[in-house]
Design an enzyme around this catalytic site. Structure first.
Site, PDB file in Angstrom:
ATOM      1  CB  SER A  37      64.795  34.885 -16.855  1.00 22.61           C
ATOM      2  OG  SER A  37      64.158  33.638 -16.586  1.00 22.61           O
ATOM      3  CE1 TYR A  53      60.922  37.454 -14.073  1.00 21.71           C
ATOM      4  CE2 TYR A  53      60.934  35.166 -14.789  1.00 21.71           C
ATOM      5  CZ  TYR A  53      61.607  36.283 -14.324  1.00 21.71           C
ATOM      6  OH  TYR A  53      62.973  36.225 -14.127  1.00 21.71           O
TER       7      TYR A  53
END
Length: 250
Positions: free
Chosen positions: A136, A149
Site C-alpha cells: 500500500s 496499519y
C-alpha cells in the site's frame, strides 16, 4: 499432491475471495495461468475456482498448519501473489486497540512471511518464479490514526524488499505493488462493517478499482524473465497522497 497441465503455469493468490485478490485471479486465469484461489471464505473461492477452472484452497494465512498444508498440496508454483491483509480501526496511538494491531501484524506481515517461506522452494524450483506482494502507499507514508496499519505495511514492504536481495542470483523475481485508494471491502473491514462510513471515504472522487490493480499484476506476470519490476505505486488521479485527495463539488 495436485497435478496440473505441464503447459500451464500455476499462480497462487491469497485473499482471493474478493477485491484485488479476486480480480487478480480473473486476470491471471485470462492470461493462461492455473489459478489457486486461497482465502478463508470457502463458498466464494469455490465458486470463483469453478468459474475460472482453477483450484480453491480454504486457508487463513495466520494459521501456520493451514499454510503448510497449502504448500504440501501443490506440486508446482510459478507465481505467488501475497494479497491477503487489511486494516482495522483508526484510533490514535494513545488509544490503540492491541487486538486490532495484533490482527494487522499477523495478517499483513506474518501472513506474508508464512506463505512466502512455505512456497519459496517451489518458486525457485520452477526456474522462473515471481513473488508479487500487494502492500500500500501506507508502506511508505504515515497519517494520523493509521499507525497500526502503516507500521504493518512498512514491515511487510521491508520483508519483501529484503527478500529481493536475499534471492539475488536465484530464478525468482519480486515485485511490490503499492496501491492508493481502491474501492473494495477494505474500508468496510476497517470501519467494522459500517458501509455508510466506508462509502463516504470515496465520495466526490474516482478511486481505483480492483481490476485496475489486477491489470498491473497481470502485466508484471507476463514480462520476460530477465525483467524485474521492483516497486510500482498506483494511485487514482484524484489522490496525491494518503492525506490529500481531490473532491468534486456536488
Amino acid at each position: 499432491m495436485t497435478s496440473y497441465e505441464p503447459a500451464r503455469p500455476v499462480a497462487v493468490i491469497t485473499g482471493a475471495s474478493s477485491g484485488i485478490g479476486e480480480a487478480t485471479a480473473r486476470t491471471l486465469a485470462g492470461l493462461g495461468f492455473h489459478v489457486v484461489c486461497v482465502a478463508r471464505r470457502e463458498d466464494r473461492i469455490k465458486a470463483l475456482a469453478v468459474e475460472l477452472g482453477g483450484t480453491a484452497i480454504v486457508a487463513d494465512v495466520t494459521d501456520g498448519a493451514r499454510v503448510d498444508a497449502l504448500a504440501a498440496g501443490l506440486d508446482r508454483v510459478d507465481v505467488l501473489v501475497n494479497n491477503a491483509g487489511g486494516a482495522k480501526g483508526v484510533q490514535p496511538v494513545a488509544d490503540a486497540d492491541l487486538d486490532d494491531w495484533r490482527w494487522m501484524w499477523e495478517t499483513n506481515v506474518l501472513g506474508t512471511l508464512r506463505v512466502t517461506r512455505a512456497l519459496l522452494p517451489k518458486l525457485i524450483a520452477s526456474g522462473d518464479g515471481l513473488v508479487v506482494t500487494v502492500t500500500s502507499i501506507a508502506a511508505f507514508e504515515i497519517y494520523d490514526g493509521g499507525a497500526g496499519y502503516t507500521s504493518a505495511k512498512h514491515a511487510q514492504a521491508a520483508l519483501h524488499q529484503t527478500l529481493r536481495g536475499e534471492l539475488l542470483g536465484k530464478p525468482v523475481r519480486l515485485t511490490e505493488i503499492a496501491p492508493g485508494m481502491v474501492e473494495t471491502e477494505f474500508s468496510v473491514v476497517r470501519f467494522g462493517g459500517d458501509q455508510v462510513r466506508a462509502d463516504a471515504v470515496y465520495e466526490g472522487m474516482t478511486p481505483l478499482t480492483a481490476a485496475d490493480v489486477a491489470d498491473v499484476i497481470g502485466f508484471v506476470a507476463t514480462r520476460p524473465s530477465h525483467v524485474n519490476l521492483d516497486h510500482i505505486v498506483i494511485r487514482p488521479r484524484d489522490q496525491a497522497s494518503a492525506t490529500r485527495k481531490f473532491t468534486r463539488p456536488e
